[in-house]
Design a protein around this motif. Structure first.
Motif, mmCIF file in Angstrom:
data_model
loop_
_atom_site.group_PDB
_atom_site.id
_atom_site.type_symbol
_atom_site.label_atom_id
_atom_site.label_comp_id
_atom_site.label_asym_id
_atom_site.label_seq_id
_atom_site.Cartn_x
_atom_site.Cartn_y
_atom_site.Cartn_z
ATOM 1 N N ASN A 1 1.397 4.244 22.051
ATOM 2 C CA ASN A 1 2.625 4.365 21.232
ATOM 3 C C ASN A 1 2.798 5.730 20.590
ATOM 4 N N ARG A 2 1.771 6.544 20.666
ATOM 5 C CA ARG A 2 1.829 7.920 20.162
ATOM 6 C C ARG A 2 2.543 8.042 18.813
ATOM 7 N N PRO A 3 1.969 7.493 17.731
ATOM 8 C CA PRO A 3 2.605 7.643 16.421
ATOM 9 C C PRO A 3 2.598 9.109 16.005
ATOM 10 N N ARG A 4 3.608 9.496 15.221
ATOM 11 C CA ARG A 4 3.709 10.903 14.833
ATOM 12 C C ARG A 4 2.422 11.342 14.120
ATOM 13 N N ASP A 5 1.915 10.452 13.231
ATOM 14 C CA ASP A 5 0.644 10.764 12.563
ATOM 15 C C ASP A 5 -0.355 9.663 12.930
ATOM 16 N N PRO A 6 -1.315 9.965 13.833
ATOM 17 C CA PRO A 6 -2.229 8.899 14.282
ATOM 18 C C PRO A 6 -3.361 8.653 13.281
ATOM 19 N N ARG A 7 -3.476 9.496 12.231
ATOM 20 C CA ARG A 7 -4.668 9.413 11.368
ATOM 21 C C ARG A 7 -4.864 8.050 10.713
ATOM 22 N N PRO A 8 -3.795 7.422 10.151
ATOM 23 C CA PRO A 8 -4.032 6.103 9.537
ATOM 24 C C PRO A 8 -4.663 5.140 10.532
ATOM 25 N N TRP A 9 -4.198 5.202 11.770
ATOM 26 C CA TRP A 9 -4.693 4.250 12.771
ATOM 27 C C TRP A 9 -6.134 4.566 13.153
ATOM 28 N N LEU A 10 -6.475 5.839 13.147
ATOM 29 C CA LEU A 10 -7.869 6.201 13.436
ATOM 30 C C LEU A 10 -8.771 5.713 12.305
ATOM 31 N N LEU A 11 -8.243 5.776 11.059
ATOM 32 C CA LEU A 11 -9.029 5.246 9.928
ATOM 33 C C LEU A 11 -9.213 3.736 10.084
ATOM 34 N N GLY B 1 4.846 3.115 16.845
ATOM 35 C CA GLY B 1 5.072 4.549 17.022
ATOM 36 C C GLY B 1 6.086 5.121 16.051
ATOM 37 N N ARG B 2 6.913 4.274 15.460
ATOM 38 C CA ARG B 2 7.966 4.782 14.547
ATOM 39 C C ARG B 2 8.116 3.847 13.361
ATOM 40 N N ILE B 3 7.016 3.691 12.648
ATOM 41 C CA ILE B 3 7.038 2.802 11.481
ATOM 42 C C ILE B 3 8.017 3.334 10.438
ATOM 43 N N GLN B 4 8.881 2.428 9.984
ATOM 44 C CA GLN B 4 9.901 2.833 9.004
ATOM 45 C C GLN B 4 9.920 1.833 7.875
ATOM 46 N N THR B 5 10.478 2.244 6.757
ATOM 47 C CA THR B 5 10.717 1.279 5.681
ATOM 48 C C THR B 5 12.199 1.310 5.389
ATOM 49 N N LEU B 6 12.687 0.245 4.805
ATOM 50 C CA LEU B 6 14.104 0.208 4.418
ATOM 51 C C LEU B 6 14.258 0.983 3.130
ATOM 52 N N PRO B 7 15.410 1.623 2.926
ATOM 53 C CA PRO B 7 15.606 2.309 1.645
ATOM 54 C C PRO B 7 15.563 1.286 0.503
ATOM 55 N N ALA B 8 14.902 1.696 -0.579
ATOM 56 C CA ALA B 8 14.735 0.767 -1.702
ATOM 57 C C ALA B 8 16.065 0.524 -2.387
ATOM 58 N N ARG B 9 16.266 -0.710 -2.844
ATOM 59 C CA ARG B 9 17.469 -0.970 -3.635
ATOM 60 C C ARG B 9 17.262 -0.419 -5.033
ATOM 61 N N VAL B 10 18.333 -0.262 -5.767
ATOM 62 C CA VAL B 10 18.210 0.323 -7.107
ATOM 63 C C VAL B 10 17.399 -0.606 -8.000
ATOM 64 N N ASP B 11 17.772 -1.879 -8.004
ATOM 65 C CA ASP B 11 17.081 -2.805 -8.878
ATOM 66 C C ASP B 11 15.843 -3.335 -8.182
ATOM 67 N N GLU B 12 14.698 -2.755 -8.519
ATOM 68 C CA GLU B 12 13.472 -3.145 -7.851
ATOM 69 C C GLU B 12 12.840 -4.359 -8.514
ATOM 70 N N LEU B 13 13.313 -4.705 -9.716
ATOM 71 C CA LEU B 13 12.699 -5.819 -10.438
ATOM 72 C C LEU B 13 13.327 -7.115 -9.914
ATOM 73 N N SER B 14 12.962 -7.458 -8.678
ATOM 74 C CA SER B 14 13.543 -8.655 -8.066
ATOM 75 C C SER B 14 12.931 -9.905 -8.691
ATOM 76 N N ARG B 15 13.545 -11.050 -8.411
ATOM 77 C CA ARG B 15 13.025 -12.301 -8.964
ATOM 78 C C ARG B 15 11.606 -12.545 -8.485
ATOM 79 N N ARG B 16 11.376 -12.238 -7.166
ATOM 80 C CA ARG B 16 10.052 -12.488 -6.606
ATOM 81 C C ARG B 16 9.014 -11.641 -7.327
#
Ligand code: ADP
Length: 589
Positions: free
Chosen positions: A56-66, A244-259
């Motif tokens: 999958n050739r991740p841009r930064d393979p270091r985490p996976w090597l760890l 190979g292209r791990i992404q996160t969703l942009p955070a919403r403004v209100d991070e103090l969710s019910r959960r």
């Protein structure tokens, strides 16, 4: 390789892992076989992670090597343990080098998780605080359940250190894990698999720690499923194409969710809950530790509240700022509106002045012109002596032009009066049919001269209340236009009829017509169509605006229907006399 083929590989590996786990429990009682299966899953995980990095050739393979490094260390520990099972027929002693290998794996794993998140920007303070609240809760539970009793127990100091180090390592991993969960609202499958894998590992570790402390752990317990699942999931995560292209969703403004609030509340409740459990079980209470943990939680929550308040303040300030800017814009808009109103007023004033000027000039021109025409008449009738034929002919031209001039001046005056609302009517009851007949007779010589057929049809009662002279002007204008804009051998048909309380005059010609784009402007002052201007047809462009002003003053309506090269029909509808009975007649002074 396609993504579909890639995810097939990950699915195949997951299926093989599930089969291996099932086989592990099916082989219960055959310790050697179980150890072999465990060993295979171990090695499989390391190989799968490395294969995933290659594929999958991740841009930064270091985490996976760890991760691969941590898994390799755990595999080494498991191998040591398995060697005892296979060759010595017993389990490895505690503590042993296997435990050291296990311990060494944790920092690598925690580092790998943190390195994976490096690309997501700086860790956010609120996530760190929330992670700390959860970790303190876990730490107090671990302390009370595992570490405290061990510290007070009879184990050697080496064994105690190892036993204490494992839960501590787990707390470190938990901290990294909370950051992963709180920040990486995982958009990719691989990231979700990593999260699940760490969760399995943590839960299995906590349960193991508890059982081991009581000496109740044995090989092949259901608990092993947790570790096995964690191993398999590492491999699946690494092999999945989304790795190979791990992404996160942009955070919403209100991070103090019910959960999040629920998890924090649960964590806050952990220290007192531990106290309650201890009191219920009548075991010695760890009052001091619990108090310290509670204080730590309080401090963390206090900081968190402060953060929320600061955030709210920031939002309030930016809201106030937006409101201020909005008000400023509103002020500017209001000001502009005011200015526009003033300019509009000025324009109206200029327009009025122009009308006044036209009225004044026309009036001043009319008097001398009337006098000129009067004297011309005197001269041409011989009052001032005999005229030669050529003198008479020249004076005829002068008189015709003087009359044309006075007509234009009168038109201008009328337009100015209409514009200023001073158009006065001398009204009487009259038969529109008769009036139109006279006008048609007046225009007939001009029509005949150009071989234009001119017809009139009058039907029904056509009495109206109106100003005879002005209405004659309306009809004359429409008729002369029709004749003027109709080529030779054309026809002009005039009709007067009554229709539903109105008397309708229609003047239809087979002339040059008016294009739709110009029809709307026909009744504005000085407007002439392009065809009229190009054809040098005589006119001022005042006629139709006068017609409209007079029709309006009579409470009537005028409209036009026309097609280029086919002809035009002007239609004037006036209220029938019967409908005007109550109307106040305006008489000219
Ligand atoms: P004038 O006839 O003095 O030019 P009017 O106000 O009477 O001014 O007419 C304005 C314009 O409307 C004319 O110049 C002509 O272009 C157009 N028009 C009026 N009547 C007709 C018609 N019957 N057929 C074609 N064009 C017409």
């Amino acid at each position: 390789m396609t993504a579909a083929a890639g995810s097939r590989g990950a699915r195949g590996y997951a299926a093989a892992g599930a089969v291996a786990i099932a086989a592990y429990f099916a082989a219960g009682g055959h310790a050697g076989l179980q150890a072999a299966i465990y060993q295979a899953v171990d090695v499989g995980a390391v190989v799968a992670v490395l294969a995933g990095v290659r594929r999958n050739r991740p841009r930064d393979p270091r985490p996976w090597l760890l991760f691969a490094g941590a898994l390799a260390l755990w595999t080494a520990g498991d191998t040591y343990w398995n060697v005892y099972v296979w060759f010595l027929g017993s389990t490895a002693p505690f503590p042993s080098p296997a435990d050291i290998a296990y311990l060494a794996g944790y920092p690598l794993l925690a580092l790998g998780v943190l390195a994976l998140m490096r690309g997501w920007g700086r860790p956010r303070l609120r996530d760190l605080l929330d992670g700390a609240v959860i970790s303190v809760a876990a730490a107090i539970v671990i302390w009370v359940a595992l570490v405290g009793p061990l510290a007070r127990g009879t184990l050697s100091s080496y064994a105690t250190t190892v036993s204490v180090a494992e839960p501590v390592a787990d707390v470190a991993l938990l901290l990294a894990f909370t950051q992963l969960v709180l920040r990486g609202r995982a958009a990719s499958v691989a990231l979700r698999l990593v999260t699940a894998s760490v969760a399995f590992q943590l839960v299995a570790d906590f349960v193991y720690g508890y059982l081991n402390f009581r000496g109740a752990y044995a090989n092949g317990m259901p608990l092993d499923a947790g570790w096995l699942a964690a191993y398999v999931l590492w491999g699946v995560a690494a092999l999945h194409p989304s790795m190979g292209r791990i992404q996160t969703l942009p955070a919403r403004v209100d991070e103090l969710s019910r959960r999040r609030i629920a998890v924090l509340a649960l964590s806050l409740g952990a220290p007192p809950a531990v106290l309650v459990v201890q009191a219920t079980l009548s075991t010695p209470t760890d009052a001091l530790e619990i108090a310290v943990a509670t204080l730590a939680e309080l401090a963390l929550v206090g900081a968190r509240v402060l953060l929320v308040v600061r955030e709210r303040e920031r939002i309030r300030v930016s809201l106030a700022d937006s409101e201020r800017r909005f008000r400023e814009q509103l002020e500017i808009a209001k000001h502009a509106q005011l200015e526009l109103g003033e300019q509009n007023e000025q324009l109206h004033e200029v327009d009025r002045m122009k009308d006044d000027l036209i009225a004044l000039v026309s009036h001043e021109l009319r008097t001398p012109l009337t006098s000129i025409i009067g004297y011309l008449e005197l001269i041409t009738t011989g009052e001032a002596g005999e005229l030669t034929e050529s003198q008479r002919s020249m004076l005829g031209i002068v008189e015709r032009n003087a009359r044309r001039l006075i007509r234009v001046v009168s038109d201008l005056l009328l337009v100015a009066q209409a514009q200023s609302g001073h158009l006065t009517l001398v009204e009487e009851e009259l038969e529109l049919g008769d009036l139109v007949e006279e006008c048609v007779a007046g225009v007939r010589p001009a029509a005949t001269a150009r071989d234009i057929e001119l017809g009139l049809v009058t039907t029904g009662v056509t009495s109206i209340v109106g100003d005879r002279q002005r209405l004659a002007q309306v009809v004359d204008n429409l008729l002369s236009n029709a004749v003027k804009f109709t080529p030779e051998r054309g026809s002009v048909s005039v009709s007067v009829s009554d229709s539903g309380g109105r008397v309708v005059l229609e003047v239809a010609d087979t002339g040059i017509g008016i294009p739709p784009s110009e029809q709307k402007q026909l009744f504005t002052r000085f407007f002439r169509t392009a065809a009229a201007t190009a054809g040098a047809v005589q006119g001022t462009g005042l006629g139709l605006s006068i017609v409209k002003a007079i029709v309006d003053a009579h409470g009537g309506e005028i409209s036009v229907a026309s097609r280029v090269s086919r002809g035009s029909t002007f239609r004037v509808a006036l209220p029938a006399a019967a409908n005007v009975a109550g109307r106040e007649l305006v008489s000219a002074a």
